[in-house]
Write a protein that holds these residues in place. Structure first.
Motif, mmCIF file in Angstrom:
data_model
loop_
_atom_site.group_PDB
_atom_site.id
_atom_site.type_symbol
_atom_site.label_atom_id
_atom_site.label_comp_id
_atom_site.label_asym_id
_atom_site.label_seq_id
_atom_site.Cartn_x
_atom_site.Cartn_y
_atom_site.Cartn_z
ATOM 1 N N PHE A 2 2.197 5.331 -6.591
ATOM 2 C CA PHE A 2 2.783 5.208 -5.257
ATOM 3 C C PHE A 2 3.708 6.397 -5.002
ATOM 4 O O PHE A 2 4.338 6.918 -5.922
ATOM 5 N N GLU A 3 3.785 6.799 -3.735
ATOM 6 C CA GLU A 3 4.662 7.902 -3.338
ATOM 7 C C GLU A 3 5.563 7.438 -2.192
ATOM 8 O O GLU A 3 5.213 7.591 -1.019
ATOM 9 N N PRO A 4 6.709 6.848 -2.517
ATOM 10 C CA PRO A 4 7.641 6.459 -1.448
ATOM 11 C C PRO A 4 8.000 7.669 -0.592
ATOM 12 O O PRO A 4 8.202 8.770 -1.114
ATOM 13 N N LYS A 5 8.096 7.452 0.712
ATOM 14 C CA LYS A 5 8.410 8.573 1.605
ATOM 15 C C LYS A 5 9.867 9.006 1.476
ATOM 16 O O LYS A 5 10.191 10.182 1.625
ATOM 17 N N ASP B 70 7.998 3.015 2.527
ATOM 18 C CA ASP B 70 8.704 3.959 3.391
ATOM 19 C C ASP B 70 10.062 4.349 2.816
ATOM 20 O O ASP B 70 10.511 5.484 2.985
ATOM 21 N N ASP C 49 0.823 -1.213 0.000
ATOM 22 C CA ASP C 49 0.000 0.000 0.000
ATOM 23 C C ASP C 49 0.857 1.262 0.000
ATOM 24 O O ASP C 49 0.495 2.273 -0.597
ATOM 25 N N GLN C 50 1.970 1.206 0.725
ATOM 26 C CA GLN C 50 2.836 2.366 0.868
ATOM 27 C C GLN C 50 4.274 1.902 1.030
ATOM 28 O O GLN C 50 4.534 0.849 1.618
#
Length: 281
Positions: A235-238, A215, A212-213
């Motif tokens: 997706f937006e990797p942190k 990091d 889902d996400q």
């Protein structure tokens, strides 16, 4: 001449750290694969050392270290130092965790995962509540990646046997016949072999692994880093650490990656003009 001197010095520096490895056992298993088992219980499999490494083995290792470390396992020891202990974006380059320290529970996308030495390090750090998506397309590397995951009973690692690109396709990888880590879609090598590899976008790969996400995302693709980011929009990797080491024609790929990420609301930093780090705002 300078490159040769630098190469020899780096070999010496790496060999000097092998003595820091707390080797419990080293040898060859029943399948003929060399291995090293450390006192912390971690076991590392890999191919036999090549004959060109023998001079460094004899010159830079003490007789006591050689007694514990058979020559067949020498290349594995080098890789443990470079990848498991140091974890840099390049041999002698900046650390992957230069701006973000992996923590328990993190979800990490790692490409290319190679033979899994850094994957083992990450798996220990994220713990059972975290997850590693280990992406590696080259079959000979996958063999050891999967064997290392199985031998260490890692249940928090998902292996993806594909390359990363900006579309779903098959691509021809060129790989140095004497350097099994240097597979690339865009770079041709002398004395190389060609491999047909299935590639897909990061969006599709992550979706297929039920992530889902992310990091932390690590991108080391020998020239395909920009295309990998083109295939990442859902997706937006942190946090990201990217080895943008290869320019194309007159394009500054590291700079293009920075501009692409900043347009997606990331703060970026570049080290040594080739290594891009980013954090989502």
């Amino acid at each position: 001449m300078f490159k040769i001197i630098r190469y020899v010095y780096q070999k010496f520096a790496t060999c000097s750290k092998i003595k820091q490895l707390k080797i419990l056992e080293a040898g060859v298993d029943k399948e003929g694969d060399p291995f090293i088992k450390l006192e912390n219980g971690r076991i590392f499999f890999g191919p036999e050392s090549t004959s060109k490494e023998r001079k460094f083995y004899k010159l830079f290792l003490s007789s006591g270290t050689r007694k514990k470390l058979p020559f067949q396992c020498f290349q594995i020891a080098l890789d443990i130092v470079i990848r498991y202990m140091e974890g840099n974006l390049k041999w002698g380059g900046p650390a992957k965790e230069a701006f973000y320290n992996v923590k328990e529970g993190d979800v990490i996308a790692e490409m290319g995962a190679f033979r899994g030495y850094y994957t083992l390090y990450l798996a220990d750090k994220v713990g059972t509540s975290g997850k590693i998506v280990a992406i590696e397309p080259i079959p000979s590397n996958l063999k050891y990646l999967e064997k290392n995951i199985a031998a260490n009973k890692l249940e928090n690692v998902i292996v993806v046997p594909k390359g990363v690109w900006n579309e779903n396709d098959h691509k021809t990888f060129q790989r140095k016949s004497t350097d099994f880590q240097s597979g690339s879609i865009d770079i041709s090598y002398n004395n190389s072999e060609a491999l047909s590899i299935e590639v897909n976008t990061l969006d599709q790969i992550l979706q297929d692994t039920n992530v889902d996400q992310v990091d932390f995302m690590l991108i080391q693709l020998n020239g395909a880093e920009y295309e990998a980011l083109e295939g990442l929009s859902k997706f937006e990797p942190k946090h990201l650490a990217i080895a943008a080491r290869y320019d194309k024609e007159e394009r500054n790929i590291a700079q293009e990656i920075r501009l692409l990420l900043e347009a997606r609301d990331y703060t970026t930093k570049t080290l040594n003009r080739k290594f891009v780090y980013a954090q989502l705002n």
